[in-house]
Design an enzyme around this catalytic site. Sequence first.
Site, PDB file in Angstrom:
ATOM      1  N   GLU A  97      41.975  13.516  -6.782  1.00  0.00           N
ATOM      2  CA  GLU A  97      43.286  14.638  -6.544  1.00  0.00           C
ATOM      3  C   GLU A  97      43.696  15.729  -6.089  1.00  0.00           C
ATOM      4  O   GLU A  97      42.307  16.682  -6.131  1.00  0.00           O
ATOM      5  CB  GLU A  97      44.027  14.802  -8.271  1.00  0.00           C
ATOM      6  CG  GLU A  97      44.833  13.247  -7.871  1.00  0.00           C
ATOM      7  CD  GLU A  97      44.168  13.017  -9.456  1.00  0.00           C
ATOM      8  OE1 GLU A  97      42.711  13.335 -10.415  1.00  0.00           O
ATOM      9  OE2 GLU A  97      43.956  11.146  -9.479  1.00  0.00           O
ATOM     10  N   TYR A 109      38.234  16.812   2.435  1.00  0.00           N
ATOM     11  CA  TYR A 109      38.408  15.356   2.715  1.00  0.00           C
ATOM     12  C   TYR A 109      39.373  14.694   4.025  1.00  0.00           C
ATOM     13  O   TYR A 109      38.008  13.953   4.205  1.00  0.00           O
ATOM     14  CB  TYR A 109      39.526  15.733   1.731  1.00  0.00           C
ATOM     15  CG  TYR A 109      38.737  15.815   0.394  1.00  0.00           C
ATOM     16  CD1 TYR A 109      37.618  16.042   0.010  1.00  0.00           C
ATOM     17  CD2 TYR A 109      40.091  16.884  -0.875  1.00  0.00           C
ATOM     18  CE1 TYR A 109      37.316  17.449  -1.136  1.00  0.00           C
ATOM     19  CE2 TYR A 109      39.964  17.534  -1.514  1.00  0.00           C
ATOM     20  CZ  TYR A 109      38.514  17.746  -2.001  1.00  0.00           C
ATOM     21  OH  TYR A 109      37.776  18.566  -3.135  1.00  0.00           O
TER      22      TYR A 109
HETATM   23  C1  LIG Z   1      36.463  23.180  -0.868  1.00  0.00           C
HETATM   24  C2  LIG Z   1      35.536  23.093  -1.198  1.00  0.00           C
HETATM   25  C3  LIG Z   1      34.813  22.712  -2.568  1.00  0.00           C
HETATM   26  C4  LIG Z   1      34.843  23.618  -0.116  1.00  0.00           C
HETATM   27  O1  LIG Z   1      33.122  23.983   0.199  1.00  0.00           O
HETATM   28  P1  LIG Z   1      31.813  24.405   1.183  1.00  0.00           P
HETATM   29  O2  LIG Z   1      30.640  24.128   0.733  1.00  0.00           O
HETATM   30  O3  LIG Z   1      33.051  25.431   1.476  1.00  0.00           O
HETATM   31  O4  LIG Z   1      32.791  22.818   2.196  1.00  0.00           O
HETATM   32  P2  LIG Z   1      32.154  23.035   4.000  1.00  0.00           P
HETATM   33  O5  LIG Z   1      31.017  24.335   3.900  1.00  0.00           O
HETATM   34  O6  LIG Z   1      31.132  21.543   3.843  1.00  0.00           O
HETATM   35  O7  LIG Z   1      33.550  22.736   4.970  1.00  0.00           O
HETATM   36  C5  LIG Z   1      33.218  21.502   5.657  1.00  0.00           C
HETATM   37  C6  LIG Z   1      34.509  21.833   6.473  1.00  0.00           C
HETATM   38  O8  LIG Z   1      35.636  21.357   5.158  1.00  0.00           O
HETATM   39  C7  LIG Z   1      36.363  22.468   5.714  1.00  0.00           C
HETATM   40  N1  LIG Z   1      37.269  23.872   5.509  1.00  0.00           N
HETATM   41  C8  LIG Z   1      36.167  23.708   4.233  1.00  0.00           C
HETATM   42  N2  LIG Z   1      36.600  25.103   3.180  1.00  0.00           N
HETATM   43  C9  LIG Z   1      37.607  25.338   4.290  1.00  0.00           C
HETATM   44  C10 LIG Z   1      39.240  26.147   3.893  1.00  0.00           C
HETATM   45  N3  LIG Z   1      38.849  27.386   3.507  1.00  0.00           N
HETATM   46  N4  LIG Z   1      39.241  26.694   4.908  1.00  0.00           N
HETATM   47  C11 LIG Z   1      39.355  25.898   6.215  1.00  0.00           C
HETATM   48  N5  LIG Z   1      39.189  24.400   6.428  1.00  0.00           N
HETATM   49  C12 LIG Z   1      38.140  24.178   5.350  1.00  0.00           C
HETATM   50  C13 LIG Z   1      35.765  23.058   7.431  1.00  0.00           C
HETATM   51  O9  LIG Z   1      36.607  22.025   8.314  1.00  0.00           O
HETATM   52  C14 LIG Z   1      34.569  23.131   7.496  1.00  0.00           C
HETATM   53  O10 LIG Z   1      34.129  23.359   7.988  1.00  0.00           O
HETATM   54  P3  LIG Z   1      33.778  24.507   9.269  1.00  0.00           P
HETATM   55  O11 LIG Z   1      33.503  25.190   8.262  1.00  0.00           O
HETATM   56  O12 LIG Z   1      32.535  23.981  10.167  1.00  0.00           O
HETATM   57  O13 LIG Z   1      34.667  24.513  10.311  1.00  0.00           O
HETATM   58  C15 LIG Z   1      35.352  24.919  -0.984  1.00  0.00           C
HETATM   59  O14 LIG Z   1      35.922  25.956  -1.015  1.00  0.00           O
HETATM   60  C16 LIG Z   1      35.733  25.261  -3.193  1.00  0.00           C
HETATM   61  O15 LIG Z   1      35.064  25.242  -3.612  1.00  0.00           O
HETATM   62  N6  LIG Z   1      36.845  25.645  -3.629  1.00  0.00           N
HETATM   63  C17 LIG Z   1      37.416  25.720  -4.538  1.00  0.00           C
HETATM   64  C18 LIG Z   1      37.107  24.760  -5.715  1.00  0.00           C
HETATM   65  C19 LIG Z   1      37.868  23.832  -4.569  1.00  0.00           C
HETATM   66  O16 LIG Z   1      38.638  24.221  -4.459  1.00  0.00           O
HETATM   67  N7  LIG Z   1      37.629  22.177  -5.205  1.00  0.00           N
HETATM   68  C20 LIG Z   1      37.993  21.337  -4.513  1.00  0.00           C
HETATM   69  C21 LIG Z   1      39.459  20.845  -5.365  1.00  0.00           C
HETATM   70  S1  LIG Z   1      39.852  19.452  -5.372  1.00  0.00           S
END
Ligand SMILES: CC(C)(COP(=O)(O)OP(=O)(O)OC[C@H]1O[C@@H](n2cnc3c(N)ncnc32)[C@H](O)[C@@H]1OP(=O)(O)O)[C@@H](O)C(=O)NCCC(=O)NCCS
Length: 144
Positions: A97, A109
């Site tokens: 989710e 995702y």
């Molecule tokens: C969501 C989260 C886990 C992503 O972690 P991350 O280490 O930054 O992700 P990655 O660097 O592996 O990103 C992989 C891809 O996801 C997408 N992505 C990740 N964060 C993004 C953002 N803020 N906006 C747009 N695309 C995003 C991009 O396609 C990215 O590839 P790119 O950097 O080459 O463009 C992180 O932003 C986070 O912890 N957010 C707060 C908690 C959260 O939302 N958890 C999910 C709950 S369902």
Amino acid sequence: MRLETVTFENDAWSRAMMLGDLSQGYCHYLVAFRPGDDDAAELSGYAGLMSARGASDADIQTIAVAPDARRQGLGRLMMEALIAEAVSRGARRLFLEVRADNPGAQTLYDDLGFAPIGVRRGYYQPDDVDAVVMRLDLPAGGAA
Ligand SMILES: CC(C)(COP(=O)(O)OP(=O)(O)OC[C@H]1O[C@@H](n2cnc3c(N)ncnc32)[C@H](O)[C@@H]1OP(=O)(O)O)[C@@H](O)C(=O)NCCC(=O)NCCS
């Protein structure tokens, strides 16, 4: 818990919920920390899977990456590791989710092959935000 509470301001898990998940054999958690931080005093991220061995359905429980570690591939790396773990446990479908107002996570995702299959209205309280339910179909892996 420090990362949990700064990441999920209004819907953070309690310590008891986190401990409950961590102590279940059917859960599998990863933590990430910087090289040299041998005590893992400040986590760069964590992610959790619920996947009972032999069950066909599994769930991504949570994922968080610290703000200063984002957009460096850590979220994707942890998700790929959890997907591989679910396959090795024999799961055939992986669910999660995600908040409807979290397009960044949805993009991650979507990139990994998850497809939206439904919406749970008002799932996240007290913010009253919908959850998008997503599913990834997994290959038969067994002991791979
Ligand atoms: C969501 C989260 C886990 C992503 O972690 P991350 O280490 O930054 O992700 P990655 O660097 O592996 O990103 C992989 C891809 O996801 C997408 N992505 C990740 N964060 C993004 C953002 N803020 N906006 C747009 N695309 C995003 C991009 O396609 C990215 O590839 P790119 O950097 O080459 O463009 C992180 O932003 C986070 O912890 N957010 C707060 C908690 C959260 O939302 N958890 C999910 C709950 S369902």
